[in-house]
Design a protein around this motif. Structure first.
Motif, PDB file in Angstrom:
ATOM      1  N   TYR A  39      64.704  53.513  27.221  1.00  0.00           N
ATOM      2  CA  TYR A  39      63.953  52.261  27.285  1.00  0.00           C
ATOM      3  C   TYR A  39      62.690  52.374  28.139  1.00  0.00           C
ATOM      4  O   TYR A  39      61.859  51.461  28.125  1.00  0.00           O
ATOM      5  N   LYS A  71      73.350  46.943  18.432  1.00  0.00           N
ATOM      6  CA  LYS A  71      73.794  46.262  19.656  1.00  0.00           C
ATOM      7  C   LYS A  71      73.313  46.985  20.923  1.00  0.00           C
ATOM      8  O   LYS A  71      74.099  47.522  21.705  1.00  0.00           O
ATOM      9  N   PRO A  72      71.999  47.020  21.133  1.00  0.00           N
ATOM     10  CA  PRO A  72      71.457  47.733  22.300  1.00  0.00           C
ATOM     11  C   PRO A  72      71.688  46.977  23.605  1.00  0.00           C
ATOM     12  O   PRO A  72      72.173  45.839  23.605  1.00  0.00           O
ATOM     13  N   ASP A  73      71.329  47.604  24.705  1.00  0.00           N
ATOM     14  CA  ASP A  73      71.409  46.979  26.031  1.00  0.00           C
ATOM     15  C   ASP A  73      70.128  46.168  26.226  1.00  0.00           C
ATOM     16  O   ASP A  73      69.105  46.680  26.701  1.00  0.00           O
ATOM     17  N   TRP A  74      70.172  44.876  25.889  1.00  0.00           N
ATOM     18  CA  TRP A  74      68.967  44.052  25.936  1.00  0.00           C
ATOM     19  C   TRP A  74      68.475  43.848  27.372  1.00  0.00           C
ATOM     20  O   TRP A  74      67.268  43.673  27.593  1.00  0.00           O
ATOM     21  N   LYS A  75      69.386  43.889  28.337  1.00  0.00           N
ATOM     22  CA  LYS A  75      68.967  43.730  29.729  1.00  0.00           C
ATOM     23  C   LYS A  75      68.082  44.890  30.167  1.00  0.00           C
ATOM     24  O   LYS A  75      67.021  44.693  30.776  1.00  0.00           O
ATOM     25  N   GLN A  76      68.508  46.128  29.843  1.00  0.00           N
ATOM     26  CA  GLN A  76      67.704  47.299  30.179  1.00  0.00           C
ATOM     27  C   GLN A  76      66.368  47.273  29.438  1.00  0.00           C
ATOM     28  O   GLN A  76      65.329  47.620  29.997  1.00  0.00           O
ATOM     29  N   THR A  91      69.155  53.416  21.839  1.00  0.00           N
ATOM     30  CA  THR A  91      70.570  53.060  21.701  1.00  0.00           C
ATOM     31  C   THR A  91      71.356  54.135  20.969  1.00  0.00           C
ATOM     32  O   THR A  91      72.440  54.543  21.408  1.00  0.00           O
ATOM     33  N   SER A 108      71.142  57.026  24.695  1.00  0.00           N
ATOM     34  CA  SER A 108      72.305  56.550  25.447  1.00  0.00           C
ATOM     35  C   SER A 108      73.433  57.564  25.459  1.00  0.00           C
ATOM     36  O   SER A 108      74.349  57.477  26.272  1.00  0.00           O
ATOM     37  N   GLY A 133      73.025  54.453  32.770  1.00  0.00           N
ATOM     38  CA  GLY A 133      72.474  53.628  33.828  1.00  0.00           C
ATOM     39  C   GLY A 133      71.490  54.392  34.700  1.00  0.00           C
ATOM     40  O   GLY A 133      70.694  53.809  35.408  1.00  0.00           O
ATOM     41  N   HIS A 187      68.385  56.606  34.599  1.00  0.00           N
ATOM     42  CA  HIS A 187      67.382  57.028  33.635  1.00  0.00           C
ATOM     43  C   HIS A 187      66.991  58.479  33.867  1.00  0.00           C
ATOM     44  O   HIS A 187      66.886  58.936  34.997  1.00  0.00           O
TER      45      HIS A 187
END
Length: 452
Positions: free
Chosen positions: A29, A151-156, A233, A237, A424, A426
């Motif tokens: 990301y 379904k990615p990590d939208w927060k990141q 994603t 990931s 988590g 990077h």
């Protein structure tokens, strides 16, 4: 409606999809922060070209020739033709790789698509071609749907969209230049202005045209956002990974379901075919306007023979190269994206000088804010180019006598699951090894490996 949305969306061609896919697969990301300044720069540059076309009724290469002379125009055209030709090859490579995912040989798909591209432009007219191009723009929604299915990590994704991270590293700086080069390619400025003139938009209709340009620029970078998120994603990931072409990104989506895979593959074909029509068109507009030949899709073959013969030559050669065994396609595609970024500052300089000429633009010259953004953008691009050049010099000075040998490129068939990798944390300096994109570009330009 038409020129602004078409020009902005065709920017997400096969070379652009490869660049964004590489960014997501290698850096996750992290590169998302670049899309906000890129969108701002894209809006400013496209709006200036649109305004010049509407006010002067002339294309960009026409204006450069008239205001700066034929010699300047000639060298600009040579650089653009060489860069654009590699981009045309990239589009047919995208057509071939996307349809090979559906088990259709490139020896069948490429000739058929080349003929279809030729007939669409040569035997059609501007109005019919524009309707088809606008329909192709709608199909970019496949990338957005594909990203949601993963379904990615939208927060990141949200955090890194507004959190700039810079590294003085060959691989990373090369990626930044490539992302800017593919997002704001020099050919776009020439094509948009020519399309505005071709459609007959004048200063009276300019307010609606400007709105269309802004909307088109936002849409194209929203699509780029979802391409990066998809690859972050599906690939990053599970551990940072290099991909060889955009089709590899589609294959990586397969474990997440056939729908995501098929949508990404269909999007790649649509983007490649769409751009295979526009990029040669942009090139012939630039050359014919610069040299004073008749040009325009609404003209018949006998009315503009130079225009149509050059278009035929570009399409034929671009498709023919793909059928040449062992041609270094990926190296050429990636090098062309970097060359786009290196050439862009020079095009922007001419644009800013032209649009501030009172005798040419009258009351439509740039405001102080526009000039500030434009000149800052030029300075940033020149700075990135100089940074890459300084790293290159350092590498050459530190390079060992032993030449760098390239390993054969293996096609990515699947993405291995790396359970020990922590998404988590990077992947920055400690985790990032030289990627395939940097290795190919180093070899293309004869650069030694960077030493920390």
């Amino acid at each position: 409606m038409g020129p602004g949305i078409i020009t902005a969306n065709v920017d997400n061609d096969s070379g652009g999809i490869l660049t964004y896919s590489q960014a997501g697969a290698k850096y996750g990301y992290l590169p998302l922060w670049t899309l906000i300044p890129i969108t701002l720069l894209l809006i400013v540059t496209q709006e200036m070209c649109s305004r010049m076309g509407a006010v002067t009724g002339k294309g960009l290469s026409d204006l450069i020739r008239e205001e700066f002379g034929l010699r300047t125009t000639f060298f600009m055209m040579i650089a653009l033709v060489l860069t654009n030709f590699t981009n045309v090859i990239a589009e047919f490579a995208g057509i071939a790789s996307s349809l090979e995912l559906f088990h259709i040989s490139r020896y069948i798909s490429v000739p058929i698509c080349a003929v279809a591209v030729w007939f669409l432009v040569v035997r059609g007219n501007y109005r019919s071609a524009e309707k088809i191009f606008l329909a192709a723009c709608c199909l970019y929604v496949t990338y957005i749907v594909s990203a949601f299915l993963l379904k990615p990590d939208w927060k990141q994704a949200a955090i890194y969209s507004v959190k700039p991270i810079l590294m003085f590293d060959t691989d990373y700086i090369t990626m930044l230049i490539a992302m800017v080069g593919t997002s704001i390619a020099p050919w776009m400025q020439f094509y948009l202005q020519s399309a505005i003139v071709e459609k007959g938009i004048t200063a009276k209709e300019y307010v609606q045209s400007r709105l269309e340009v802004v909307v088109g620029c936002i849409i194209t970078d929203v699509v780029a956002f979802f391409i990066i998120v998809s690859c972050a994603t599906a690939i990053w990931s599970h551990g940072p990974k290099d991909i060889n072409d955009a089709a590899d990104a589609a294959v990586a989506l397969k474990p997440f379901g056939n729908y995501a895979y098929l949508l990404f593959s269909a999007g790649l074909f649509n983007a490649s075919f769409f751009a295979a029509c526009i990029l040669p068109l942009s090139t012939v507009f630039t050359v014919c306007e610069g040299l004073g030949f008749e040009s325009g899709v609404d003209k018949r073959f006998h009315e503009a023979p130079e225009f149509y013969w050059l278009y035929t030559l570009l399409v034929g050669l671009g498709a023919g190269v793909i059928l040449w065994p062992n041609f270094p396609l990926v190296r050429m595609i990636l090098a062309s994206q970097v060359l786009n970024g290196v050439l862009l500052p020079f095009v922007l300089i001419y644009m800013v000088l032209l649009i501030n000429k009172k005798g040419l633009m009258k009351e439509w010259t740039n405001s102080a804010m526009y000039n500030t953004v434009a000149w800052v953008s030029v300075a940033i691009m020149i700075g990135l180019t100089l940074a890459l050049a300084s790293i290159t010099v350092k590498q050459m000075m530190q390079a060992d006598a032993t030449p760098v040998r390239s390993a054969p490129v293996a096609q990515v068939k699947s993405v291995p699951q790396v359970k020990s990798y922590d998404p988590g944390r990077h992947a920055l300096k400690a985790d990032v090894r030289e990627s395939h994109i940097a290795h190919l570009i180093r070899q293309t330009f004869g650069i030694g490996k960077f030493a920390d």
